[in-house]
Design a protein around this motif. Structure first.
Motif, PDB file in Angstrom:
ATOM      1  N   ARG A  88       0.829  -1.221   0.000  1.00 59.37           N
ATOM      2  CA  ARG A  88       0.000   0.000   0.000  1.00 59.37           C
ATOM      3  C   ARG A  88       0.857   1.263   0.000  1.00 59.37           C
ATOM      4  O   ARG A  88       0.598   2.208  -0.763  1.00 59.37           O
ATOM      5  CB  ARG A  88      -0.906  -0.020   1.231  1.00 59.37           C
ATOM      6  CG  ARG A  88      -1.805   1.211   1.376  1.00 59.37           C
ATOM      7  CD  ARG A  88      -2.280   1.344   2.807  1.00 59.37           C
ATOM      8  NE  ARG A  88      -1.165   1.544   3.729  1.00 59.37           N
ATOM      9  CZ  ARG A  88      -1.256   1.365   5.052  1.00 59.37           C
ATOM     10  NH1 ARG A  88      -2.391   0.939   5.589  1.00 59.37           N
ATOM     11  NH2 ARG A  88      -0.198   1.583   5.821  1.00 59.37           N
ATOM     12  N   THR A 102      -1.998  -5.488  -6.146  1.00 60.71           N
ATOM     13  CA  THR A 102      -2.611  -5.844  -4.868  1.00 60.71           C
ATOM     14  C   THR A 102      -2.527  -7.355  -4.660  1.00 60.71           C
ATOM     15  O   THR A 102      -2.502  -8.129  -5.629  1.00 60.71           O
ATOM     16  CB  THR A 102      -4.085  -5.401  -4.794  1.00 60.71           C
ATOM     17  OG1 THR A 102      -4.803  -5.962  -5.900  1.00 60.71           O
ATOM     18  CG2 THR A 102      -4.200  -3.891  -4.835  1.00 60.71           C
ATOM     19  N   GLY A 144      -5.710  -6.977  -0.774  1.00 57.13           N
ATOM     20  CA  GLY A 144      -5.329  -6.362   0.488  1.00 57.13           C
ATOM     21  C   GLY A 144      -5.826  -7.079   1.720  1.00 57.13           C
ATOM     22  O   GLY A 144      -5.530  -6.651   2.847  1.00 57.13           O
TER      23      GLY A 144
END
Length: 252
Positions: A88, A102, A144
């Motif tokens: 991130r 991701t 995530g």
């Protein structure tokens, strides 16, 4: 100077499965060469580095993700958090404007001791069931997201939430591929992340219509008979091989 790697974990080890979200779409969009050079390659390098910092070992390359193994679930979940925060805060992307890469993650702790090769401590061999279950835990995770099995959640150190600034949201009764009954998955919430329902709920036969219950009952019975005659397929050939029963995954 060669990198000094942690020792191969043993005992009730914890496995970490990762997978790049929408990897097929990205590879088709950019082409294999760009995808490997600018996304998959840097992704793997970062995984290896952070895994080793958290005293884990890179166990298997599964294409767009990896399998890592740790001696304690606290190290494994701390590693997963560090990786998600890294992706991130320092995103991997193609160029300056491409969408950031991701990753989804799942963790499971073996219910019984996993041993190293009796003649060579650098040839670990792990029972297949804990690895297979870990892959099912990772399967419904989203970008995530970090999902834990009950075994991993229950093995974390006291005070994990305060130490690593994370909380946990239970998702009971989840359906996992190839497994009967519902399973509880734990959603690791960090840095304001909201719970996201993983996969679909398991619906007991008693809650289904007679027709659907009959179809699923027949399907599950056939699956059980087939599984008893044919063990699940071994992992991809290459760096790792499968030994005779009890089924083991080992480095060669």
């Amino acid at each position: 100077m060669a990198e000094t790697l942690p020792k191969w974990p043993k005992g009730r080890v914890t496995f970490l499965f990762t997978d790049i979200k929408d990897s097929t779409v990205r590879a088709q969009t950019y082409g294999d060469l760009v995808y490997d050079a600018q996304l998959r390659g840097p992704h793997h390098e970062r995984l290896r580095s952070v895994i080793h910092v958290h005293t884990g070992r890179f166990f298997q390359d599964k294409g767009d993700g990896v399998v890592a193994v740790f001696e304690h679930p606290t190290d494994a979940v701390a590693c997963a958090l560090a990786l998600q925060r890294s992706f991130r805060d320092d995103p991997i992307r193609v160029g300056e404007s491409g969408p950031p890469l991701t990753v989804r993650m799942g963790l499971n702790t073996a219910p019984e001791d996993q041993n190293l090769h009796p003649d060579d401590p650098e040839r670990p061999q792990y029972l297949a069931n804990a690895l297979n279950y870990c892959s099912r835990v990772e399967g419904p995770a989203d970008a995530g997201q970090i999902l834990l099995s009950d075994e991993t959640k229950s093995g974390l150190m006291v005070g994990f939430e305060q130490t690593y600034n994370a909380t946990f949201h239970p998702w009971p009764g989840r359906k996992l591929k190839s497994y009967s009954r519902g399973h509880t998955l734990w959603d690791v919430l960090y840095d304001g992340r909201e719970p996201k329902e993983p996969g679909t709920p398991w619906i007991p036969l008693s809650a289904l219509s007679p027709r659907r219950a009959g179809v699923r009952g027949v399907t599950e019975a056939r699956g059980a008979r087939r599984a008893s005659r044919h063990p699940p397929a071994p992992p991809p050939t290459g760096l790792f091989a499968q030994s005779a029963a009890p089924r083991l995954y080992r480095a060669v």
